[in-house]
Design a protein around this motif. Structure first.
Motif, PDB file in Angstrom:
ATOM      1  N   LEU A   1      37.199  34.517  49.847  1.00  0.00           N
ATOM      2  CA  LEU A   1      36.394  35.684  50.185  1.00  0.00           C
ATOM      3  C   LEU A   1      37.219  36.938  49.905  1.00  0.00           C
ATOM      4  O   LEU A   1      38.277  37.152  50.506  1.00  0.00           O
ATOM      5  CB  LEU A   1      35.981  35.616  51.658  1.00  0.00           C
ATOM      6  N   VAL A   2      36.739  37.779  48.957  1.00  0.00           N
ATOM      7  CA  VAL A   2      37.527  38.938  48.511  1.00  0.00           C
ATOM      8  C   VAL A   2      36.845  40.259  48.818  1.00  0.00           C
ATOM      9  O   VAL A   2      37.323  41.323  48.399  1.00  0.00           O
ATOM     10  CB  VAL A   2      37.802  38.836  46.994  1.00  0.00           C
ATOM     11  N   ALA A   3      35.736  40.253  49.500  1.00  0.00           N
ATOM     12  CA  ALA A   3      35.058  41.503  49.841  1.00  0.00           C
ATOM     13  C   ALA A   3      35.992  42.364  50.684  1.00  0.00           C
ATOM     14  O   ALA A   3      36.635  41.877  51.624  1.00  0.00           O
ATOM     15  CB  ALA A   3      33.764  41.215  50.588  1.00  0.00           C
ATOM     16  N   GLY A   4      36.095  43.679  50.319  1.00  0.00           N
ATOM     17  CA  GLY A   4      36.969  44.603  51.039  1.00  0.00           C
ATOM     18  C   GLY A   4      38.311  44.807  50.354  1.00  0.00           C
ATOM     19  O   GLY A   4      39.049  45.737  50.685  1.00  0.00           O
ATOM     20  N   MET A   5      38.644  43.878  49.398  1.00  0.00           N
ATOM     21  CA  MET A   5      39.890  44.054  48.655  1.00  0.00           C
ATOM     22  C   MET A   5      39.668  45.057  47.524  1.00  0.00           C
ATOM     23  O   MET A   5      38.538  45.279  47.102  1.00  0.00           O
ATOM     24  CB  MET A   5      40.354  42.715  48.063  1.00  0.00           C
ATOM     25  N   ASP A   6      40.799  45.607  47.026  1.00  0.00           N
ATOM     26  CA  ASP A   6      40.660  46.430  45.830  1.00  0.00           C
ATOM     27  C   ASP A   6      40.422  45.502  44.657  1.00  0.00           C
ATOM     28  O   ASP A   6      40.649  44.295  44.728  1.00  0.00           O
ATOM     29  CB  ASP A   6      41.901  47.313  45.624  1.00  0.00           C
ATOM     30  N   GLU A   7      39.978  46.058  43.574  1.00  0.00           N
ATOM     31  CA  GLU A   7      39.560  45.246  42.433  1.00  0.00           C
ATOM     32  C   GLU A   7      40.694  44.390  41.899  1.00  0.00           C
ATOM     33  O   GLU A   7      40.510  43.194  41.636  1.00  0.00           O
ATOM     34  CB  GLU A   7      39.021  46.152  41.324  1.00  0.00           C
ATOM     35  N   ALA A   8      41.875  44.938  41.778  1.00  0.00           N
ATOM     36  CA  ALA A   8      43.000  44.200  41.184  1.00  0.00           C
ATOM     37  C   ALA A   8      43.393  43.023  42.051  1.00  0.00           C
ATOM     38  O   ALA A   8      43.620  41.902  41.567  1.00  0.00           O
ATOM     39  CB  ALA A   8      44.183  45.138  40.987  1.00  0.00           C
ATOM     40  N   THR A   9      43.475  43.277  43.364  1.00  0.00           N
ATOM     41  CA  THR A   9      43.879  42.197  44.274  1.00  0.00           C
ATOM     42  C   THR A   9      42.836  41.082  44.275  1.00  0.00           C
ATOM     43  O   THR A   9      43.158  39.890  44.285  1.00  0.00           O
ATOM     44  CB  THR A   9      44.059  42.736  45.700  1.00  0.00           C
ATOM     45  N   ALA A  10      41.567  41.478  44.278  1.00  0.00           N
ATOM     46  CA  ALA A  10      40.492  40.480  44.303  1.00  0.00           C
ATOM     47  C   ALA A  10      40.538  39.615  43.060  1.00  0.00           C
ATOM     48  O   ALA A  10      40.405  38.382  43.126  1.00  0.00           O
ATOM     49  CB  ALA A  10      39.137  41.174  44.424  1.00  0.00           C
ATOM     50  N   LYS A  11      40.722  40.232  41.880  1.00  0.00           N
ATOM     51  CA  LYS A  11      40.762  39.465  40.645  1.00  0.00           C
ATOM     52  C   LYS A  11      41.936  38.502  40.656  1.00  0.00           C
ATOM     53  O   LYS A  11      41.802  37.333  40.265  1.00  0.00           O
ATOM     54  CB  LYS A  11      40.856  40.405  39.449  1.00  0.00           C
ATOM     55  N   ALA A  12      43.058  38.978  41.117  1.00  0.00           N
ATOM     56  CA  ALA A  12      44.247  38.125  41.137  1.00  0.00           C
ATOM     57  C   ALA A  12      44.038  36.936  42.070  1.00  0.00           C
ATOM     58  O   ALA A  12      44.426  35.796  41.772  1.00  0.00           O
ATOM     59  CB  ALA A  12      45.466  38.943  41.572  1.00  0.00           C
ATOM     60  N   THR A  13      43.404  37.185  43.207  1.00  0.00           N
ATOM     61  CA  THR A  13      43.182  36.111  44.188  1.00  0.00           C
ATOM     62  C   THR A  13      42.252  35.039  43.621  1.00  0.00           C
ATOM     63  O   THR A  13      42.510  33.835  43.744  1.00  0.00           O
ATOM     64  CB  THR A  13      42.582  36.688  45.482  1.00  0.00           C
ATOM     65  N   LEU A  14      41.161  35.448  43.001  1.00  0.00           N
ATOM     66  CA  LEU A  14      40.188  34.493  42.471  1.00  0.00           C
ATOM     67  C   LEU A  14      40.757  33.726  41.284  1.00  0.00           C
ATOM     68  O   LEU A  14      40.542  32.506  41.157  1.00  0.00           O
ATOM     69  CB  LEU A  14      38.905  35.220  42.066  1.00  0.00           C
ATOM     70  N   GLU A  15      41.468  34.415  40.408  1.00  0.00           N
ATOM     71  CA  GLU A  15      42.026  33.735  39.243  1.00  0.00           C
ATOM     72  C   GLU A  15      43.096  32.746  39.656  1.00  0.00           C
ATOM     73  O   GLU A  15      43.226  31.667  39.063  1.00  0.00           O
ATOM     74  CB  GLU A  15      42.579  34.776  38.271  1.00  0.00           C
ATOM     75  N   ALA A  16      43.839  33.106  40.713  1.00  0.00           N
ATOM     76  CA  ALA A  16      44.859  32.179  41.203  1.00  0.00           C
ATOM     77  C   ALA A  16      44.228  30.914  41.759  1.00  0.00           C
ATOM     78  O   ALA A  16      44.822  29.832  41.733  1.00  0.00           O
ATOM     79  CB  ALA A  16      45.715  32.872  42.274  1.00  0.00           C
ATOM     80  N   ALA A  17      42.988  31.033  42.264  1.00  0.00           N
ATOM     81  CA  ALA A  17      42.292  29.861  42.817  1.00  0.00           C
ATOM     82  C   ALA A  17      41.614  29.048  41.729  1.00  0.00           C
ATOM     83  O   ALA A  17      41.006  28.008  42.017  1.00  0.00           O
ATOM     84  CB  ALA A  17      41.261  30.309  43.850  1.00  0.00           C
ATOM     85  N   GLY A  18      41.669  29.510  40.457  1.00  0.00           N
ATOM     86  CA  GLY A  18      41.109  28.734  39.364  1.00  0.00           C
ATOM     87  C   GLY A  18      39.738  29.174  38.915  1.00  0.00           C
ATOM     88  O   GLY A  18      39.064  28.438  38.182  1.00  0.00           O
ATOM     89  N   PHE A  19      39.308  30.369  39.314  1.00  0.00           N
ATOM     90  CA  PHE A  19      37.971  30.829  38.946  1.00  0.00           C
ATOM     91  C   PHE A  19      38.053  31.949  37.917  1.00  0.00           C
ATOM     92  O   PHE A  19      39.068  32.639  37.797  1.00  0.00           O
ATOM     93  CB  PHE A  19      37.219  31.330  40.187  1.00  0.00           C
ATOM     94  N   VAL A  20      36.996  32.153  37.168  1.00  0.00           N
ATOM     95  CA  VAL A  20      36.869  33.256  36.223  1.00  0.00           C
ATOM     96  C   VAL A  20      36.171  34.396  36.944  1.00  0.00           C
ATOM     97  O   VAL A  20      35.209  34.160  37.689  1.00  0.00           O
ATOM     98  CB  VAL A  20      36.065  32.825  34.983  1.00  0.00           C
ATOM     99  N   VAL A  21      36.657  35.653  36.694  1.00  0.00           N
ATOM    100  CA  VAL A  21      36.129  36.790  37.436  1.00  0.00           C
ATOM    101  C   VAL A  21      35.305  37.668  36.506  1.00  0.00           C
ATOM    102  O   VAL A  21      35.726  37.981  35.393  1.00  0.00           O
ATOM    103  CB  VAL A  21      37.250  37.617  38.086  1.00  0.00           C
ATOM    104  N   ALA A  22      34.125  38.062  36.979  1.00  0.00           N
ATOM    105  CA  ALA A  22      33.289  39.038  36.286  1.00  0.00           C
ATOM    106  C   ALA A  22      33.088  40.207  37.229  1.00  0.00           C
ATOM    107  O   ALA A  22      32.812  40.017  38.416  1.00  0.00           O
ATOM    108  CB  ALA A  22      31.944  38.426  35.906  1.00  0.00           C
ATOM    109  N   VAL A  23      33.282  41.461  36.687  1.00  0.00           N
ATOM    110  CA  VAL A  23      33.181  42.651  37.527  1.00  0.00           C
ATOM    111  C   VAL A  23      31.848  43.335  37.260  1.00  0.00           C
ATOM    112  O   VAL A  23      31.473  43.558  36.109  1.00  0.00           O
ATOM    113  CB  VAL A  23      34.340  43.622  37.253  1.00  0.00           C
ATOM    114  N   ALA A  24      31.154  43.683  38.352  1.00  0.00           N
ATOM    115  CA  ALA A  24      29.877  44.398  38.249  1.00  0.00           C
ATOM    116  C   ALA A  24      30.031  45.711  38.997  1.00  0.00           C
ATOM    117  O   ALA A  24      29.990  45.746  40.228  1.00  0.00           O
ATOM    118  CB  ALA A  24      28.746  43.564  38.852  1.00  0.00           C
TER     119      ALA A  24
END
Length: 700
Positions: free
Chosen positions: A623-646
Motif C-alpha cells: 500500500l503506497v497511498a500517501g507516499m511521494d511518487e519516487a518512493t512509491a515506485k521504488a516500493t512497488l518495483e522492489a516487490a516485483g510489480f510494474v508501475v504505471a503513473v496516472a
C-alpha cells in the motif's frame, strides 16, 4: 256222456259272459277317462264331456269371452244405456266349475250308466266388481235423474278449498241393481234391464263436508317433509305446491266417504330438481378420529405447551377413534317419492324418504368390522423451531395426514409426498448437503427442515411396534432429536418406510401447533406394545478436518481461517422392546448408529496446494497511498510489480507529487501492473477562511 257236460258248461258260461261284459266295458272306459269329465256333463250349457281339465277350462273360457264382449241394455228412469261387461269387471270362475264337473259321475257303475241317459249341467259362477258397479250407477244417476241424491263435494284449486253440502233426492237402488245387472250379464240376456229408482237421503252430512274442508286446509298449510336419517336426506313439499297437488273426491259406495289424494304429476318434477342431491356414489366405511393435544409419556417426547385446544370444552381426554359405517350408493324413483308424499300428506305431514340403495361401497362396514376394534398405537411429538422449516414440516404433515396402510402394505414418506418443490408450496431452508449444514437458496434446500417430520413419524412407527423397512439417522447429531432414534429425509433417498405387519389397517394422523409436530398411529397390534432403552455412547472420535479454498478472497496466501470448529462423533445403540398384552417382554430389536459429527472446516487461499492450488501464490500489493511518487515506485518495483503513473490535477498544494490512490490493492502475480494516481498542483493559492462568532446573552 261228454257231450251233455259240454252243453251244460256252455249254458252256464254264456249268461256269465253276458253279465261280465258291461263290467269290463265300465272298467276299461273309466280307466281311459279317469282324468276327463264324464259323459253328458255341461257347464252353463257348454258341452265339456270327455274333456281334460285344461280342455274344459278352454271351452268354458271361450264361452265366457263371448259373454264379456256382449253388452247389456240398461234403462234408468226412461233413458237407455249400453253397458260393456268389462266396465263393471265381469269375471267367470271357469276353474271352479270345471273342477266340480270333473268330480261328477265317478262314484261307480251306477253313475257311469246314468251318464248315457241323464244330462248334468254345472252352473258357471260370475261376479262383478262392486266398486265399478257403484261408480257406473252414480254416473247414470247424474245423467238420468233430474233430482239425484247428492253426497256433497269438495274442490281444491291452487290451495283454495270450496265445497257443496249434501242433499236428498232420487237414487238407483244399489243392491237390487247389482243383482239385476249380474243376472243379465252372466246369462247373456238380450232383454233390457230396468233399474229400480228409490228416494234416498245422503249418508254424508254437512258436518262431514265441513270436516273434509278443514282437513284439506290443514294438509295444505302443513306441507310435507320426507327424511332419510341414514343419509341425512330431506325432501320438502311446501304449502303452495301441495295446494296444487291435493285432490278430493266423494267415493260413492255402500258407505260414501271423502277421499283425498296427491297428484303425482305435480310432485314428480320436484324430484327431478333435487335428484342430484339425493343420488350419491357409494361411501366407504371409515374411521372417524378426534385428536387432542395430550401428552404421551414416552422417552424424548416433547410436551405441547402452545395448544389451541387449551380453552376448548367438550373434548375427550385422549385421542378417540370410531367406525363410521359405509353407505350404499343411492338412486330415487319419482313415482315412489310421489306415493310417499301422498301417504305423509294424509298422515302427520312427515314420512320416510324412499331411496334405493343400489351399489355397495368398495370398503364395506362388514369389511371394516372384520379387522376388529382399532385403537391408538402410539403418538410422538417434537419441537419445531424456525419459520420456513416449520412451514415445510406442516406441509409434509398435510400430505401424509389420513393415510391408511392396509395389512401387508408398505408406506413410504417419499412416495406419498413426492419431491419437495416450490410449486407444491415448499420453501427454502437449511439442509445437510454432503454431510454439512447448508442454508443456501439452491434447489437442494427446497423443503429444508423436513427431516424433523421424518424423525417424528419414525418414532411413531417405532413405538407402534411396526416393522421398520427403511430409515437413516442424520450424520450429525442435533439435540432436538432423540439420540440414535431419528431419521433424515432426502429425495429419492433417504426415505422413511415401514410395513404394516399386523392384521388390521394402520391409520396415520398428523397435527401441529406453531411450535410442535405430532404424528399419531391407530391400528390393532393384538395388544403388543413397545418401549425403548438406550445404551451409553461409545467409540468417540475427533472431528474430521476439511481444508477448503476461500472463494470470497478473504484469506491471504499462507494464512488459515477456521470457518467451523466441527464436533466429534460417537456410536449409540437403542433397543426397541416388545411387550405382550400382559406386559411381559417378548422380544428386542437393536437400532445402531454412528454419528461422525460436523467437520472442522479450515479456509485457505485458492493457490495453496492443500486446497487444490499449484502452490504459486500471488504477492500482496504494498500500500503506497500517501507516499511521494519516487518512493512509491521504488516500493512497488522492489516487490516485483510494474508501475504505471496516472497524474491528476489538484488544487491542494500539499497533494502535489503525492500518491493519492492505487489499483489494485490485494494479491497479484509478480509483473502485474499497479496504477498509482499522483497529484499535480495547479498553482491555486491557498484560501484563508475567517470565522466570526456572535455571542448572545440571555436577559436576566
Amino acid at each position: 256222456m261228454a257231450a251233455p257236460r259240454s252243453r251244460i258248461l256252455l249254458f252256464v258260461a254264456v249268461p256269465v259272459m253276458i253279465l261280465l261284459m258291461p263290467l269290463s266295458i265300465y272298467f276299461v272306459d273309466s280307466a281311459a277317462a279317469s282324468d276327463k269329465v264324464a259323459r253328458n256333463v255341461t257347464i252353463a250349457g257348454v258341452d265339456v264331456a270327455r274333456q281334460t281339465e285344461q280342455e274344459a277350462i278352454a271351452s268354458v273360457d271361450e264361452y265366457a269371452t263371448v259373454l264379456t264382449a256382449d253388452p247389456a241394455s240398461v234403462e234408468v228412469n226412461g233413458k237407455t244405456y249400453e253397458l260393456d261387461p268389462e266396465d263393471v269387471g265381469l269375471t267367470f270362475d271357469s276353474a271352479s266349475a270345471v273342477n266340480e264337473a270333473l268330480g261328477l259321475r265317478k262314484e261307480g257303475i251306477g253313475d257311469w250308466l246314468s251318464a248315457f241317459t241323464e244330462e248334468v249341467d254345472v252352473p258357471l259362477v260370475a261376479t262383478l266388481d262392486r266398486e265399478l258397479v257403484l261408480v257406473q250407477l252414480a254416473e247414470w244417476e247424474v245423467d238420468a235423474i233430474p233430482n239425484p241424491a247428492f253426497e256433497g263435494s269438495i274442490e281444491i284449486a291452487n290451495s283454495v278449498v270450496t265445497h257443496e253440502y249434501p242433499r236428498a233426492g232420487d237414487t238407483i237402488a244399489r243392491d237390487a241393481s247389482y243383482d239385476l245387472l249380474l243376472a243379465a250379464l252372466e246369462s247373456g240376456s238380450e232383454e233390457t234391464v230396468n233399474l229400480p229408482i228409490i228416494t234416498s237421503d245422503p249418508e254424508l252430512t254437512d258436518a262431514d263436508i265441513d270436516a273434509g274442508v278443514e282437513r284439506a286446509n290443514m294438509i295444505i298449510k302443513r306441507g310435507v317433509v320426507l327424511t332419510n336419517d341414514e343419509y341425512g336426506f330431506e325432501f320438502h313439499v311446501n304449502s303452495a305446491t301441495l295446494g296444487r297437488a291435493l285432490e278430493a273426491r266423494i267415493v260413492h259406495g255402500d258407505s260414501p266417504s271423502i277421499d283425498f289424494s296427491v297428484d303425482s304429476s305435480i310432485i314428480a318434477p320436484l324430484v327431478e330438481v333435487v335428484r342430484d342431491g339425493l343420488e350419491i356414489d357409494p361411501v366407504d366405511a371409515r374411521w372417524e378420529i378426534v385428536l387432542v393435544d395430550d401428552f404421551e409419556d414416552l422417552p424424548d417426547q416433547y410436551e405441547i405447551k402452545d395448544s389451541p385446544q387449551e380453552d376448548m370444552e367438550g373434548l375427550p381426554e385422549d385421542d378417540t377413534i370410531e367406525l363410521v359405517p359405509g353407505l350404499n350408493g343411492t338412486t330415487v324413483n319419482a313415482a315412489d317419492i310421489s306415493a310417499a308424499v301422498g301417504v305423509a300428506a294424509l298422515g302427520s305431514g312427515k314420512g320416510e324418504l324412499p331411496i334405493d340403495k343400489d351399489a355397495e361401497p368398495e370398503f364395506t362396514t362388514e369389511m371394516a368390522q372384520s379387522f376388529g376394534e382399532l385403537y391408538e398405537l402410539a403418538e410422538f411429538t417434537t419441537w419445531t423451531p424456525g419459520t420456513n422449516r416449520v412451514h415445510n414440516i406442516h406441509l409434509m404433515a398435510d400430505f401424509v395426514d389420513e393415510s391408511t396402510v392396509m395389512p401387508g402394505e408398505e408406506f413410504s414418506v417419499n412416495e406419498t409426498v413426492g419431491r419437495r418443490t416450490l410449486d407444491k408450496g415448499f420453501k427454502y431452508d437449511c439442509a445437510i448437503v454432503g454431510g454439512e449444514l447448508s442454508c443456501e437458496t439452491d434447489p437442494v434446500n427446497v423443503g429444508g427442515g423436513v427431516s424433523q417430520f421424518g424423525t417424528t413419524i419414525f418414532n411413531a412407527i417405532y413405538f407402534s411396534c411396526l416393522k421398520d423397512v427403511s430409515h437413516q439417522p442424520h450424520s450429525i447429531y442435533f439435540r432436538k432429536y432423540p439420540e440414535g432414534r431419528e431419521a433424515t429425509l432426502g429425495y429419492p433417498l433417504p426415505d422413511v418406510v415401514f410395513e404394516n405387519d399386523t392384521q388390521a389397517p394402520v391409520i396415520i394422523r398428523t397435527s401441529y401447533t406453531d411450535r410442535t409436530i405430532t404424528v399419531t398411529f391407530f391400528g390393532n397390534t393384538g395388544g403388543i406394545t413397545c418401549g425403548t432403552e438406550r445404551e451409553d455412547r461409545t467409540g468417540f472420535r475427533s472431528a474430521v478436518v476439511l481444508y477448503r479454498a476461500d472463494e470470497e478472497g478473504v484469506v491471504a496466501p499462507g494464512e488459515e481461517f477456521v470457518e467451523n470448529e466441527g464436533s466429534g462423533g460417537w456410536s449409540i445403540v437403542n433397543w426397541r422392546i416388545f411387550y405382550d398384552i400382559e406386559g411381559n417382554e417378548i422380544d428386542r430389536e437393536k437400532f445402531s448408529w454412528t454419528y461422525r459429527g460436523e467437520r472442522n472446516v479450515i479456509l485457505m487461499h485458492p493457490c495453496e496446494e492443500m486446497v487444490g492450488g499449484d502452490g504459486e501464490c500471488p504477492l500482496g500489493v504494498p500500500l503506497v497511498a500517501g507516499m511521494d511518487e519516487a518512493t512509491a515506485k521504488a516500493t512497488l518495483e522492489a516487490a516485483g510489480f510494474v508501475v504505471a503513473v496516472a497524474p491528476v490535477s489538484t488544487s491542494v498544494e500539499a497533494e502535489g507529487g503525492v500518491v493519492l490512490s492505487q489499483d489494485p490493492v490485494d494479491f497479484r502475480d509478480p509483473g502485474t501492473t499497479i496504477t498509482i494516481t499522483v497529484g499535480v498542483w495547479d498553482g491555486t493559492p491557498a484560501t484563508t477562511t475567517t470565522t466570526t462568532t456572535t455571542t448572545t446573552t440571555a436577559p436576566p
